[in-house]
Design an enzyme around this catalytic site. Structure first.
Site, mmCIF file in Angstrom:
data_model
loop_
_atom_site.group_PDB
_atom_site.id
_atom_site.type_symbol
_atom_site.label_atom_id
_atom_site.label_comp_id
_atom_site.label_asym_id
_atom_site.label_seq_id
_atom_site.Cartn_x
_atom_site.Cartn_y
_atom_site.Cartn_z
ATOM 1 N NE ARG A 67 -2.291 -1.089 3.623
ATOM 2 C CZ ARG A 67 -1.756 -0.240 4.492
ATOM 3 N NH1 ARG A 67 -1.869 1.072 4.326
ATOM 4 N NH2 ARG A 67 -1.128 -0.688 5.555
ATOM 5 C CE1 TYR A 195 1.536 -7.225 -3.431
ATOM 6 C CE2 TYR A 195 0.687 -5.878 -1.659
ATOM 7 C CZ TYR A 195 1.316 -7.030 -2.094
ATOM 8 O OH TYR A 195 1.708 -7.971 -1.184
ATOM 9 C CE LYS A 204 -6.377 -3.654 4.898
ATOM 10 N NZ LYS A 204 -6.042 -3.851 6.288
ATOM 11 C CG HIS A 224 -6.849 -2.705 10.357
ATOM 12 N ND1 HIS A 224 -5.551 -2.247 10.429
ATOM 13 C CD2 HIS A 224 -6.818 -3.760 9.514
ATOM 14 C CE1 HIS A 224 -4.774 -2.997 9.670
ATOM 15 N NE2 HIS A 224 -5.512 -3.925 9.101
ATOM 16 C CB SER A 246 -0.460 -3.205 8.056
ATOM 17 O OG SER A 246 -1.633 -2.483 7.782
ATOM 18 C CB CYS A 248 1.165 -5.667 14.109
ATOM 19 S SG CYS A 248 2.313 -4.364 13.627
ATOM 20 C CG ASP A 273 -7.120 -7.015 7.350
ATOM 21 O OD1 ASP A 273 -6.112 -6.819 8.059
ATOM 22 O OD2 ASP A 273 -7.416 -6.280 6.402
ATOM 23 N NE ARG A 364 0.161 -8.349 2.682
ATOM 24 C CZ ARG A 364 -0.360 -8.038 3.875
ATOM 25 N NH1 ARG A 364 -1.444 -8.645 4.314
ATOM 26 N NH2 ARG A 364 0.199 -7.121 4.636
#
Ligand code: GTP
Ligand code: SPV
Ligand code: MN
Length: 586
Positions: A67, A195, A204, A224, A246, A248, A273, A364
């Site tokens: 991002r 992406y 998001k 989130h 993100s 974490c 998420d 990912r």
């Protein structure tokens, strides 16, 4: 008469001039056709068919791997409405600037019409989006990440109640990359990136930025957060939602194999998420997972850290920017075992160890949620699950203890509003820099964060039994730089302590920042940890926290008068407690 969707598609096609418009139905046949096309044009690389059935590797452009927060804008007429933590453009100015980038952008390309539902098909809390995109990879990803195709179109009918999202790869030049949100029109424009969160617009852009704006107006919450169920030995399941920034640890916590399985504690996944939470008629806070798949960080994922997902990745999975072994299997740092020879890195070059990691740090997997063996039987319950605990957490090498409990809702909101974390590879920019990331929403809140805090403060009193609010830190390090806490499946011990607190069981010490477990209140059977390490994990250093409190003050000052007074009150209370405790220590 054309429907609002048809009109928008037609209007967009006039601008972007695709060679063909493809309405996606989400079927298996369509998915296979797209896969064949992508294999032909190199978008997909086929994996070992025997061990990774219907699974593919995609290599994104090397300048498009995460991002881009600096290119992400909230577009409202008033700059003050996006606050000091968001990038702002006026809607007219933004459109004038970015429309030319869409002009004929799809020439010679397909324009896919991708209708999707965020949330369970029949849930009253689900919402519909439609993404127009020229990327087949985005279509295939959206099919995993949402309820995509016919099911969404049928639910939409001829209604105008959908969030339109226009996406084009453009020329992938970061100088011509913009991720724009127009919350007042429920509109998303994204150009120049293929992406993740930049391109899969349901995630998001819609489910957090646009949805957080909607949620404030309509009295619910878009967060989130992962959602998990902790089963106790009697079989009772307690649901918790946790916000970590993100990369974490949300996916890993949501899918953990509990280290206390023998004692009867087990973790079930509802989401990894995003959580959409509403106040139910019985006064509980209920959460649904708006997504249908996991877009998870690959590096560090292995049979020990996340066996549930490792088992899920052998079919119907898209891997992005991982390395490839000689037997055409995906590979990444931390997958376990030695580095195989003949490895090809995420850029498609022979891996020689000199050109950095073989898999990109933000590589990912995209996998259907239903494939994880940890998936809860209630993961797609249309009514959602009742939340008993909210957890905030960050990546802090120092300062923050393993866990602490806030005193009440208002204090808990303060804890969330002031959390900080070291930056990760999930977004472009420096990694390892500590920044304030309130509620892990810094990059995702679609309006002024001061108003967002006020919204949080207002929710608690509307709940019959507001969830207890905790803060965790799995990432505290010893003087030698090593993590003090083993993490992953062992994190269940912390969840169990929370459960005991909810049920009025476990002991805690009051500290200036909140209630910290007494060492004896932790179930430590089978865990190899020294009493010294445990002490350090649970230590609250008042002197260091005085510095933190000052940094919190500076952060709050950015919001000026718009910051809710309750947070100033909480901050003052923290400073006072710290002052008293520093005096006592001395
Ligand atoms: P996003 O998808 O970006 O929102 O990330 P996430 O919050 O879901 O993070 P994820 O669970 O994918 O973890 C990110 C990285 O942190 C991975 O490399 C994990 O291996 C690592 N990680 C996760 N949980 C723990 C933990 O308990 N301890 C340690 N030391 N590392 C962890
Ligand atoms: C995050 O960065 O929080 C993610 C990955 O979950 S992305 O979809 O790229 O935003
Ligand atoms: Mn995330």
């Amino acid at each position: 008469m054309s429907t609002p969707l048809e009109s928008w598609v037609e209007e967009t096609a006039k601008l972007t001039k695709p060679s063909k418009i493809v309405w996606c139905d989400g079927s298996e046949a369509e998915n296979e056709r797209l896969a064949e096309e992508m294999l032909r044009d190199g978008t997909y690389i086929e994996l070992n068919r025997r061990t990774y059935q219907s699974s593919y590797l995609h290599r994104s452009n090397p300048n498009d791997v995460a991002r881009t927060e600096n290119l992400t804008f909230i577009c409202t007429p008033e700059k003050a409405d996006v606050g000091p933590t968001n990038n702002w453009m006026a809607p007219d100015e933004a459109k004038e600037k970015v429309r030319p980038l869409f002009d004929a952008a799809m020439k010679g390309r397909m324009m896919y019409v991708v209708p999707y539902i965020m949330g369970p098909e029949k849930s009253p809390y689900s919402k519909i989006g439609v993404e127009l995109t020229d990327s087949a990879y985005v279509v295939a990803s959206m099919r995993i990440m949402s309820r995509m195709g016919k099911v969404a179109l049928e639910r939409l009918g001829s209604s105008s109640q959908f969030v339109p999202g226009l996406h084009s790869l453009g020329d992938l030049d970061p100088d011509r990359r913009f991720i724009l949100h127009f919350p007042e029109e429920n509109l998303i424009w994204s150009v120049g990136s293929g992406y993740g969160g930049n391109a899969l617009l349901g995630k998001k852009c819609f489910a957090l930025r646009i949805a957080s704006f909607m949620a404030r107006k309509q009295g619910w919450m878009a967060e989130h957060m992962l959602i998990l169920g902790l089963e106790d030995p009697s079989g009772k399941v307690t649901y918790m939602a946790a916000a970590f920034p993100s990369a974490c640890g949300k996916t890993n916590l949501a899918m953990m194999v509990s280290a206390l399985e023998e004692q009867g504690y087990r973790v079930w996944t509802i989401g990894d998420d995003i959580a959409w939470m509403h106040i139910a008629s019985d006064g509980t806070l209920r959460a649904i997972n708006p997504e249908a798949g996991f877009f998870g960080v690959a590096p560090g994922t292995n049979e020990k850290t996340n066996p549930n997902i490792m088992g899920a990745l052998h079919r119907n999975t898209i891997f992005t920017n991982v390395a490839l072994t000689a037997s055409r299997e995906p590979w990444w740092e931390g997958i376990g075992g030695p580095t195989p020879s003949g490895l090809v890195n995420w850029r498609g070059e022979i891996h020689n160890g000199n050109s950095g990691a073989a898999a990109h740090p933000n590589s990912r997997y995209t996998v259907p949620a239903s494939q994880s063996s940890s998936i809860s039987p209630r993961w797609d319950d249309p009514e959602g699950v009742p939340i008993s605990a909210l957890i905030f957490g960050g990546r802090r090498a120092h300062l923050a203890p393993l866990v602490f409990e806030s005193r009440d809702w208002q204090h808990g909101v303060f804890v969330g509003a002031t959390m900080a974390s070291e930056t990760t590879a999930a977004a472009t920019g420096a990694v390892g820099v500590t920044r304030r990331d309130p509620m892990a929403m810094l990059p995702f809140c679609g309006y002024n964060m001061a108003d967002y805090f006020a919204h949080w403060l207002a929710i608690g009193p509307k709940l019959k039994h507001p969830p207890k609010i905790f803060h965790v830190n799995w990432f505290r390090r010893a003087a030698d730089g090593k993590f003090l806490w083993p993490g992953y499946g062992e994190n269940v011990r912390v969840l169990k302590w929370m459960l005991d607190r909810i049920e009025g069981g476990a002991d805690a010490n009051e500290t200036p920042i909140g209630n910290v477990p007494t060492p004896g209140s932790f179930l430590l059977d089978g865990l190899n940890i020294s009493p010294a390490a445990l002490d350090e994990l649970l230590r609250v250093d008042p002197t260091a926290w005085v510095e933190e409190s000052k940094a919190i003050g500076r952060f709050f000052d950015k919001f000026g008068d718009r910051l809710p007074a309750e947070l100033r009150t909480e901050h003052k209370a923290l400073a006072d407690r710290l002052e008293r405790s520093v005096v006592t220590v001395k």
